[in-house]
Design a protein around this motif. Structure first.
Motif, PDB file in Angstrom:
ATOM      1  N   HIS A 349       0.817  -1.218   0.000  1.00  0.00           N
ATOM      2  CA  HIS A 349       0.000   0.000   0.000  1.00  0.00           C
ATOM      3  C   HIS A 349       0.851   1.269   0.000  1.00  0.00           C
ATOM      4  O   HIS A 349       0.378   2.327  -0.413  1.00  0.00           O
ATOM      5  N   TYR A 380      -6.600  -2.901   8.157  1.00  0.00           N
ATOM      6  CA  TYR A 380      -7.194  -1.823   7.356  1.00  0.00           C
ATOM      7  C   TYR A 380      -8.689  -2.031   7.117  1.00  0.00           C
ATOM      8  O   TYR A 380      -9.143  -3.146   6.884  1.00  0.00           O
ATOM      9  N   ARG A 382      -9.724   0.188   4.808  1.00  0.00           N
ATOM     10  CA  ARG A 382      -9.603   0.621   3.421  1.00  0.00           C
ATOM     11  C   ARG A 382      -8.133   0.556   3.021  1.00  0.00           C
ATOM     12  O   ARG A 382      -7.258   1.004   3.749  1.00  0.00           O
ATOM     13  N   ARG A 383      -7.879  -0.014   1.863  1.00  0.00           N
ATOM     14  CA  ARG A 383      -6.528  -0.101   1.308  1.00  0.00           C
ATOM     15  C   ARG A 383      -6.652  -0.393  -0.176  1.00  0.00           C
ATOM     16  O   ARG A 383      -7.714  -0.813  -0.644  1.00  0.00           O
ATOM     17  N   ILE A 401      -5.578   4.744   2.750  1.00  0.00           N
ATOM     18  CA  ILE A 401      -5.783   3.700   3.757  1.00  0.00           C
ATOM     19  C   ILE A 401      -6.531   4.270   4.954  1.00  0.00           C
ATOM     20  O   ILE A 401      -6.509   5.471   5.214  1.00  0.00           O
ATOM     21  N   GLU A 402      -7.193   3.390   5.666  1.00  0.00           N
ATOM     22  CA  GLU A 402      -7.781   3.696   6.966  1.00  0.00           C
ATOM     23  C   GLU A 402      -7.534   2.501   7.876  1.00  0.00           C
ATOM     24  O   GLU A 402      -7.672   1.351   7.446  1.00  0.00           O
ATOM     25  N   PHE A 403      -7.164   2.756   9.120  1.00  0.00           N
ATOM     26  CA  PHE A 403      -6.886   1.681  10.055  1.00  0.00           C
ATOM     27  C   PHE A 403      -8.176   1.185  10.711  1.00  0.00           C
ATOM     28  O   PHE A 403      -9.103   1.962  10.958  1.00  0.00           O
ATOM     29  N   ASP A 404      -8.196  -0.110  11.001  1.00  0.00           N
ATOM     30  CA  ASP A 404      -9.310  -0.713  11.737  1.00  0.00           C
ATOM     31  C   ASP A 404      -9.041  -0.518  13.230  1.00  0.00           C
ATOM     32  O   ASP A 404      -8.087  -1.078  13.778  1.00  0.00           O
TER      33      ASP A 404
END
Length: 416
Positions: A349, A380, A382-383, A401-404
């Motif tokens: 990513h 993630y 989102r990736r 990206i967005e972290f979980d």
């Protein structure tokens, strides 16, 4: 005389232009392009430690140690404009954030990333490093995460995905899958089944582990493993081999010549750690397989020495592990001038954006086994997506990206 007539023609042509066109031109020239200067106001840092369920052996050691753990340094860098940059590192240097590293970034303008990088790197040759009790390598590892977060801020502020912010070259990057680790209690049948699973996922390029001579795997044993995979995948699938510094020079020469008929795209890090640069020249002269190296280099100076051997065809410098995006892009330019492809180690990513921004980007490493790389599947929400051996980048600003938060809460330890 001809020049005088030309000047008179241009003057009369200008006079003949509509006044509105001249007015609009003046207005455009006087446009105000000033923007608010951002400042870093706060840094959040977490160290993730995610236990693995099994050992995945390279030539000499298993991924994550004998009690394997996947580690990741996670940063959230806040600004006064509300833009938050996300950064990641391998986990090396994480302890420095408990010792004041974040304070050196607070107050800085993220768009002055070059200045921030040089400010931090200067500590590596300063007494200040010793006074703080920091390690040089740890600082360079931590810088990778800081650098990524600053680039995320800049590209988000510009409303562009990172690869376009850097000067996009393409929106999709070829990807290979790394597998074929030595597995305790498993042999060639299990290896073949594994790679057949990668084919079902759409991959057309696979990297396998070799060089396990200290674990009892002879050249012939490695050859039989690779041959079984080649027979299973057919001639159209790329195969790369990674010895992870497992061989001496003579063994590497023998092994590479033995493997040549299996149509190998590259042989990676073939030589022992203590002398793995100059002897590449001898190996290059004695093998027809292209050579790849560079993931263990921590600066562009070390990578320069590697490239100057004229022995490698692929440079694998890792922006996620050492020095960050700023250092990687300098090396990509150097490699381009030396006709060397960029094929970075790990973390698709981040490196996907980098490879998409340069013309000499060859291929991207990725992982498709949740047991080997659980964080790719769990970290993630989102990736970028990988389909049919291609990583696709979209128009989401920044790294995309967005972290979980659930994964951060479960495996993370707060540093600052």
């Amino acid at each position: 005389m001809a020049e005088i007539r030309r000047r008179r023609f241009l003057s009369s042509a200008a006079l003949a232009l509509p006044a509105s066109m001249l007015v609009n031109t003046a207005q455009a020239d006087s446009a105000d392009y000033s923007v608010h200067q951002l400042k870093v106001t706060r840094v959040e840092a977490l160290l993730l430690e995610r236990p693995l369920t099994d050992r995945f052996w390279m030539s000499i050691s298993p991924i994550g140690g004998m009690k394997p753990v996947a580690t990741r340094l996670i940063l959230k860098v806040h600004t006064d404009a509300g833009v938050v940059g996300l950064g990641e590192g391998t986990g090396g240097g994480a302890e420095l954030f408990r010792q004041g590293l974040a304070d050196l970034v607070i107050g800085e303008d993220p768009f002055m990333v070059g200045r921030v990088w040089e400010k931090l790197f200067a500590l590596t040759y300063s007494r200040e490093l010793v006074k703080r009790g920091w390690s040089r390598t740890g600082l360079i590892e931590a810088m990778a995460a800081i650098d990524a977060a600053l680039y995320d801020i800049m590209s988000k502020s510009a409303g562009q995905p990172l690869y376009k912010f850097l000067g996009g070259y393409r929106a999709g990057v070829p990807a290979y899958v790394t597998g074929g680790y030595y597995r305790e209690g498993q042999g060639i049948p299990e290896l073949v089944k594994e790679v057949e699973g990668y084919l079902k996922q759409g991959y057309n390029a696979i990297k396998l582990k070799v060089g396990g001579i200290s674990g009892g795997y002879t050249i012939e044993a490695d050859y039989q493993r690779v041959k079984a995979v080649r027979d299973a995948v057919g001639p159209k699938v790329k195969l790369m081999l990674d010895a992870n510094q497992g061989w001496d020079v003579s063994t590497a020469i023998q092994a590479s010549n033995k493997m040549y008929d299996l149509d190998i795209t590259w042989l990676e890090e073939p030589l022992h750690w203590y002398d793995d640069v100059e002897p590449l020249k001898r190996l290059k002269e004695s093998t027809r397989i292209p050579l790849a190296s560079g993931e263990s280099e921590i600066t562009r100076w070390g990578a320069r020495r590697l490239m100057e051997t004229e022995a490698i065809d692929f440079l694998q410098f890792d922006a996620h592990a050492h020095g960050g995006i700023t250092e990687w892009r300098k090396l990509a330019s150097m490699a381009s001038m030396m006709h060397i492809w960029m094929a970075p180690h790990h973390e698709p990513h981040i490196h996907g954006h980098l490879l998409a921004s340069v013309p000499n980007g060859y291929i991207l490493e990725s992982f498709a086994n949740p047991e080997r790389d659980p964080l790719w599947f769990e970290l993630y929400t989102r990736r970028p997506r990988i389909e049919k051996s291609v990583l696709y980048l979209d128009n989401i600003p920044g790294l995309g990206i967005e972290f979980d938060q659930r994964t951060l809460d479960r495996f993370g330890t707060k540093l600052v």
